[in-house]
Design an enzyme around this catalytic site. Structure first.
Site, PDB file in Angstrom:
ATOM      1  N   THR A 420       3.451   5.124 -14.348  1.00  0.00           N
ATOM      2  CA  THR A 420       4.123   6.423 -14.287  1.00  0.00           C
ATOM      3  C   THR A 420       5.623   6.192 -14.284  1.00  0.00           C
ATOM      4  O   THR A 420       6.127   5.324 -13.572  1.00  0.00           O
ATOM      5  CB  THR A 420       3.683   7.220 -13.033  1.00  0.00           C
ATOM      6  OG1 THR A 420       4.416   8.448 -12.987  1.00  0.00           O
ATOM      7  CG2 THR A 420       3.922   6.448 -11.756  1.00  0.00           C
ATOM      8  N   HIS A 472      -5.235  -1.945  -0.459  1.00  0.00           N
ATOM      9  CA  HIS A 472      -5.209  -3.194   0.298  1.00  0.00           C
ATOM     10  C   HIS A 472      -6.615  -3.723   0.570  1.00  0.00           C
ATOM     11  O   HIS A 472      -6.781  -4.882   0.995  1.00  0.00           O
ATOM     12  CB  HIS A 472      -4.472  -2.962   1.625  1.00  0.00           C
ATOM     13  CG  HIS A 472      -3.705  -4.168   2.091  1.00  0.00           C
ATOM     14  ND1 HIS A 472      -4.010  -5.441   1.677  1.00  0.00           N
ATOM     15  CD2 HIS A 472      -2.655  -4.292   2.937  1.00  0.00           C
ATOM     16  CE1 HIS A 472      -3.181  -6.303   2.245  1.00  0.00           C
ATOM     17  NE2 HIS A 472      -2.343  -5.631   3.016  1.00  0.00           N
TER      18      HIS A 472
END
Length: 501
Positions: A420, A472
């Site tokens: 993006t 994560h």
């Protein structure tokens, strides 16, 4: 007096643009703040408006030409007047017999206007926009209505020439595949008065809706609606002077002393508008919440010196465009660097499916595109096999389809990693949100000159922040930082992309 029509100043991360659409021709009369031409960049479309009333002179840049910021693309003769077109057909219409109107709607076979077959993963849809009204004449293959699903907009076109007889499901209604939403009478013709009313309505809509960007900003600053201000421009258009005059008169009336003590009341326009969310906006909201609530999202940052790529583009831009028919932008370098980094860190290209980790051996990159209906992420397939020119052409095609609502469901599904670029809107730094089920997203930002220390000396360099948001649960800090450093090194030394090192 001749006024130059110039390309607006482009964002720092955008080197040039393309003349998309001229809304006027040479010799046309225009009014102040009227939109003259659209300039298209990688992600945004900029409007160029008239500085004053006048007539369009010479147009020096045609549609499709590549232009740069502040480049002169035409001239405007301020204060001049174009030739008025006589209304030839008005008297003839008045003399038409009323009996012809009564017989005009006679037609033939009535056919159903149906919702197209929806994709398997889409249960229902919404009637977004009817482009015609009941009783209006339509031609074969004309778009009648837009049907909006979670991600794509489907068009329903007329099977034959005729008249739209009845609208069964209005805008906002929920429908499923093959639902009958209207009736079309084949071979029928609309009454003469219907055509007149259509022209009148379109003129009224144009006068009320044709508000330039500068006028819209001024209205928003003072909390006004376009209907509150009386327009004095061409066809009733609202000019900046009309808004300023309205605000000034409103201020004077507020300053007038009250004749007698009265309870304090709130003055001014305090109306509000409630609009239901579109299906696309609902889906975006749901997916963003899902990403925040179901992933262990973390963001790490770095910065990159963009001078090598900017120098490379400046040197070869003209030859590249002549050879490949598309301009050399920044996004192709971003995609190339990301693909190479994904090869070195396969965890970033993987996703979680239940208790399994799915490693993808292909590189489908999602490109975030801002559209009038919301943010979408169409997919650039097999990006590792594409050249810089093919990447640029592919991204441009997806951006145009997104702007026009032409993206298909296949072009929206899949994708292993998202890029993006908020820099085109001026964003200096952000933390992008994951695009599930993907495990990472890379945010590019505004290129800004900053003082940097290089070999003990202070130099001014065009720097850009990189932001990598990742899950994560699957990607550790070592892999995330290594991935981001790899992208940084490849962008700062683009020869590495050619040498595969």
């Amino acid at each position: 007096m001749a006024i130059e029509i110039k390309v607006p100043e482009l964002p720092e991360s955008v080197a040039d643009g393309t003349v998309a659409t001229w809304h006027v021709k040479e010799g046309d009369t225009v009014s102040r703040d009227q939109n003259l031409v659209d300039i298209e960049t990688d992600k945004v479309v900029l409007e160029v408006v008239a500085e004053a009333d006048g007539v369009i002179g010479k147009i020096s840049a045609a549609e499709g030409d590549t232009v740069e910021g502040q480049q002169v693309i035409g001239t405007l003769e301020a204060g001049a007047k174009g030739e008025s077109k006589p209304a030839e057909a008005s008297s003839e219409k008045d003399d038409a017999p009323a009996s012809e109107e009564a017989d005009a709607t006679s037609g033939g076979e009535e056919v159903d206007v149906k919702v197209p077959e929806l994709p398997e993963s889409v249960a229902e849809a919404t009637v977004a926009t009817w482009h015609v009204k009941a009783g209006e004449a339509v031609s074969r293959d004309q778009n009648l209505v837009d049907i909006e699903t979670d991600k794509v907009v489907l068009e329903v076109v007329a099977e034959a020439d005729g008249v739209l007889g009845e609208i069964i499901h209005d805008e906002g209604a929920n429908v499923v595949g093959h639902d009958v939403i209207g009736k079309l009478v084949k071979g029928a013709s609309a009454p003469a008065k219907a055509a007149e009313s259509e022209a009148t309505e379109s003129a009224e809509k144009e006068s009320s809706d044709a508000v330039s960007p500068s006028v819209r900003r001024l209205l928003a600053e003072h909390g006004l609606n376009a209907s509150d201000v009386k327009g004095t421009g061409k066809d009733g258009r609202i000019t900046k002077e009309d808004v300023e005059k309205h605000v000034k008169s409103a201020g004077q009336s507020k300053a007038a002393p009250e004749a007698a003590a009265a309870p304090q009341t709130v003055s001014g326009n305090r109306t509000q508008k409630r609009v239901p969310m579109t299906r696309l906006r609902k889906t975006i909201a749901t997916r963003l919440l899902e990403a925040k609530n179901s992933t262990a999202m973390l963001t790490t940052f770095n910065e990159v010196n963009m001078k090598p790529i900017m120098d490379l583009r400046k040197t070869y831009q003209k030859e590249f465009e002549e050879r490949h028919g598309t301009r050399l932008g920044f996004m192709s370098f971003y995609v190339k660097a990301v693909v190479e980094a994904l090869k070195r860190f396969p965890e970033v290209n993987a996703s979680i499916d239940g208790d399994d980790i799915v490693y993808h051996n292909y590189f489908d990159v999602s490109i975030a595109v801002s559209t009038p209906r919301g943010l979408v992420t169409p997919v650039l397939r097999d990006a590792d096999t594409l050249s810089l020119a093919e990447i640029e052409s592919g991204i441009k095609e997806l951006a145009l389809k997104g702007r026009d609502g032409k993206l298909t469901l296949d072009e929206m599904l899949g994708g292993n990693f998202t890029i993006t670029n908020g820099g085109v809107f001026g964003s200096l730094l952000s933390t992008p949100i994951l695009n599930p089920p993907q495990s990472a997203i890379l945010g590019m930002h505004k290129i800004q000159d900053r003082a940097m220390v290089v070999d003990g000396k202070v130099e001014v360099l065009p720097m850009m922040y990189l932001a990598l948001s990742y899950d994560h649960r699957i990607i550790d800090g070592k892999e995330s930082v290594g991935f981001l450093v790899t992208v940084k090194n490849l962008l700062e030394d683009p020869q590495r992309l050619l040498l595969d090192i």
